[in-house]
Design an enzyme around this catalytic site. Sequence first.
Site, PDB file in Angstrom:
ATOM      1  N   ASP A 179      60.444  -4.992 -14.685  1.00 21.31           N
ATOM      2  CA  ASP A 179      61.708  -5.513 -14.717  1.00 21.31           C
ATOM      3  C   ASP A 179      62.612  -4.482 -16.099  1.00 21.31           C
ATOM      4  OD1 ASP A 179      61.147  -6.454 -17.010  1.00 21.31           O
ATOM      5  OD2 ASP A 179      61.266  -8.711 -16.238  1.00 21.31           O
ATOM      6  N   GLN A 180      63.839  -4.927 -15.992  1.00 25.49           N
ATOM      7  CA  GLN A 180      64.535  -4.285 -17.034  1.00 25.49           C
ATOM      8  C   GLN A 180      64.074  -4.291 -18.442  1.00 25.49           C
ATOM      9  OE1 GLN A 180      68.787  -5.745 -16.638  1.00 25.49           O
ATOM     10  NE2 GLN A 180      69.082  -3.995 -15.017  1.00 25.49           N
TER      11      GLN A 180
END
Length: 138
Positions: free
Chosen positions: A16-17
Amino acid sequence: MLVSKKEIEIRYAETDQMGVVYHANYLIWMELGRTKLIQDLGFSYAGMEEEGIISPVIDLEISYKKPLRYGDTAIIHTWIEQYNGMKSVYGYEIFTPSGDLAVQAKSSHVCVQKDTFRPVKFRKLFPEWHEAYEKAKK
């Protein structure tokens, strides 16, 4: 108790980020662990589906302990936590490359007819598989 082991090389798309594995990807890895366990016992989930039987998840518990990141190798341990001839509960531990516990989980499944979703007695339909689960469970 049989514990099956499967290694997964973590891909960038699975993060994810924050740069850690996105939480839902662990569910996919648990499926890979179950499939490996079934293969280690000498059976095939795909073969069961070809006979019109599927095994949906009916309950899931998961606890995230440490992050895994792109480039790491996740090591999935899978076993049969409980089994009663109708319902199977699988246990999972997913480890970091250094051996730290990253995820601990359980998933519960029942076998049903693919077209009607009516439960079936696994022990009667697949007696050899049933016997192998009895021997392999915790």
